[in-house]
Enzyme design. Structure first.
Site, mmCIF file in Angstrom:
data_model
loop_
_atom_site.group_PDB
_atom_site.id
_atom_site.type_symbol
_atom_site.label_atom_id
_atom_site.label_comp_id
_atom_site.label_asym_id
_atom_site.label_seq_id
_atom_site.Cartn_x
_atom_site.Cartn_y
_atom_site.Cartn_z
ATOM 1 N N LYS A 262 -23.705 77.680 -3.773
ATOM 2 C CA LYS A 262 -23.999 77.820 -2.347
ATOM 3 C C LYS A 262 -25.487 77.728 -2.001
ATOM 4 C CE LYS A 262 -20.822 77.572 -0.779
ATOM 5 N NZ LYS A 262 -19.931 76.369 -0.951
ATOM 6 N N HIS B 101 -23.747 74.630 -12.327
ATOM 7 C CA HIS B 101 -24.096 75.977 -11.848
ATOM 8 C C HIS B 101 -24.312 76.918 -13.046
ATOM 9 C CE1 HIS B 101 -23.119 75.173 -7.706
ATOM 10 N NE2 HIS B 101 -21.816 75.193 -7.828
ATOM 11 N N SER C 113 -23.119 82.210 2.800
ATOM 12 C CA SER C 113 -22.426 80.943 2.593
ATOM 13 C C SER C 113 -21.261 81.138 1.620
ATOM 14 C CB SER C 113 -23.428 79.911 2.047
ATOM 15 O OG SER C 113 -22.798 78.692 1.809
#
Ligand code: PPS
Length: 285
Positions: free
Chosen positions: A44, A99, A129
Site C-alpha cells: 500500500k 513486498h 490505504s
C-alpha cells in the site's frame, strides 16, 4: 488475527498463492541477475504506481505495453507462486516486484549488481490505504474495524509484518549505489522530478515529449481507467465487487481517519522505532 494467513519465518503472508515452500525456495534459490530491476515496497505504498511508471519509462512513454498486459505480468511478484514461475521463465532484463522484508529476500540479490528502488510512504497513509484494501480482499483476514486494524498495524500482525521492521531493514541498504529510496510523497508533489530521478538511476534517457507521456499515462486517472493496471480483472475473483486498488491516491488521508489518541500513539511509536535513522528519509509532514 489468526485465520487466513500463511506464516513464514514469523511473518504473515496472504493465503492466496503463497506457501512456506515457495517462499523458502525463492529465498534460497531464485537467481537475481545483474540486469534485473527490483521494485520493493511495503504493501500500500504505491507499488503499482511505481511499476506503471517504470514500465512507461521502459517503453519511452508509449502506453501500448501498459494497456495490453496485466501489471502483475509486466513486473511479476517474486514471492508468490504465479509470479515466481513466470520470472523463472523470463528471458533478458526483468522487472521484479516484491513486498518481502529484507531478511527473507532472495539471497542472490545481495551479491548482484541488480538495481532496486525502495518506495516508502507515510505509514499513516499506508495504514488507511491497507485498511480499505484488505477489507475488500478475499485472500486475507479482514479487520473488523479501524480500531482492530490499528492494533494489528502497530504490532506488525498483518500481511508482510511490521512496517517499522520492513522499513528499517531495507533502509540499511541506503548507502549502496544500486539502491534508490523514493517516496510516494515526492511522486505526488513533483512527479516530473521523480521520473527524472528514476531515469537517472536506471540509466534511461527520455525526450521531453516521452517524459510528458510517462506523466500523463501514470496519473491516478489514467491508471484508474486502465483495466490492465487497476485490478478490475480481479474483481469477484480475489477482490469484492466494491474493492479498488486506486482508492483516493492522495497524501495525508490519515488525518480524516485517525483519532487524536491514535495519532499520539503512532507518533510515539514512530519516534521509538525510527529515531536513530536520518529524519530526512521520511519526507512527509
Ligand atoms: S499493493 O496492493 O500493496 O500493491 O498496493 P500499492 O500499489 O502499493 O498501493 C495502493 C495505493 O497507491 C495509490 N496509487 C496511486 N496514487 C497516486 N497516483 C497513482 N497513479 C496511483 N496508483 C496507485 C492507490 O490509490 C492506493 O492508495 P490509496 O490511499 O488507498 O488511494
Amino acid at each position: 488475527m489468526t485465520g487466513k494467513f500463511v506464516w513464514f519465518e514469523g511473518i504473515p503472508f496472504p493465503s492466496l498463492d503463497y506457501s512456506p515452500e515457495i517462499l523458502r525456495e525463492v529465498q534460497e534459490s531464485f537467481l537475481v541477475k545483474d540486469e534485473d530491476v527490483l521494485l520493493l515496497t511495503f504493501p500500500k505504498s504505491g507499488t503499482n504506481w511505481l511499476i506503471e511508471t517504470v514500465c512507461l519509462i521502459y517503453s519511452k512513454g508509449d502506453p501500448k505495453w501498459v494497456q495490453s498486459e496485466p501489471i502483475w505480468d509486466r513486473s511479476p511478484w517474486v514471492e508468490n507462486k504465479y509470479g515466481y514461475e513466470l520470472l523463472k521463465e523470463k528471458e533478458g532484463p526483468r522487472l521484479i516486484s516484491s513486498h518481502l522484508p529484507i531478511q527473507v529476500f532472495p539471497k542472490s540479490f545481495f551479491n548482484s549488481k541488480a538495481k532496486m528502488i525502495y518506495l516508502i510512504r507515510n505509514p499513516r497513509d499506508v495504514f488507511v490505504s491497507g485498511y480499505f484494501f484488505w477489507r475488500s480482499a478475499k485472500f486475507v483476514e479482514k479487520p473488523e474495524s479501524l480500531e482492530e486494524y490499528f492494533e494489528w498495524f502497530i504490532r506488525g500482525n498483518m500481511p508482510f509484518g511490521s512496517w517499522f521492521d520492513h522499513t528499517r531493514g531495507w533502509m540499511s541498504m541506503r548507502d549502496k549505489e544500486n539502491f534508490l529510496i523514493l517516496s510516494y510523497e515526492e511522486m505526488k508533489w513533483d512527479m516530473r522530478s521523480a521520473v527524472e530521478k528514476i531515469c537517472q538511476f536506471l540509466g534511461k534517457k527520455l525526450e521531453p515529449e516521452e517524459l510528458d507521456s510517462v506523466l500523463r499515462n501514470s496519473s491516478f486517472q489514467a491508471m484508474k481507467e486502465n483495466n490492465m493496471s487497476n485490478y478490475s480483472l480481479l474483481k469477484g475473483l480475489h477482490l469484492e465487487e466494491n474493492g479498488h486498488l486506486l482508492r483516493k491516491g492522495v497524501t495525508g488521508d490519515w488525518k480524516n481517519h485517525f483519532t487524536v489518541a491514535q495519532a499520539e500513539i503512532f507518533d510515539k511509536l514512530f519516534q521509538e522505532k525510527m529515531a536513530d535513522l536520518p529524519q530526512e528519509l521520511f519526507p512527509w509532514e
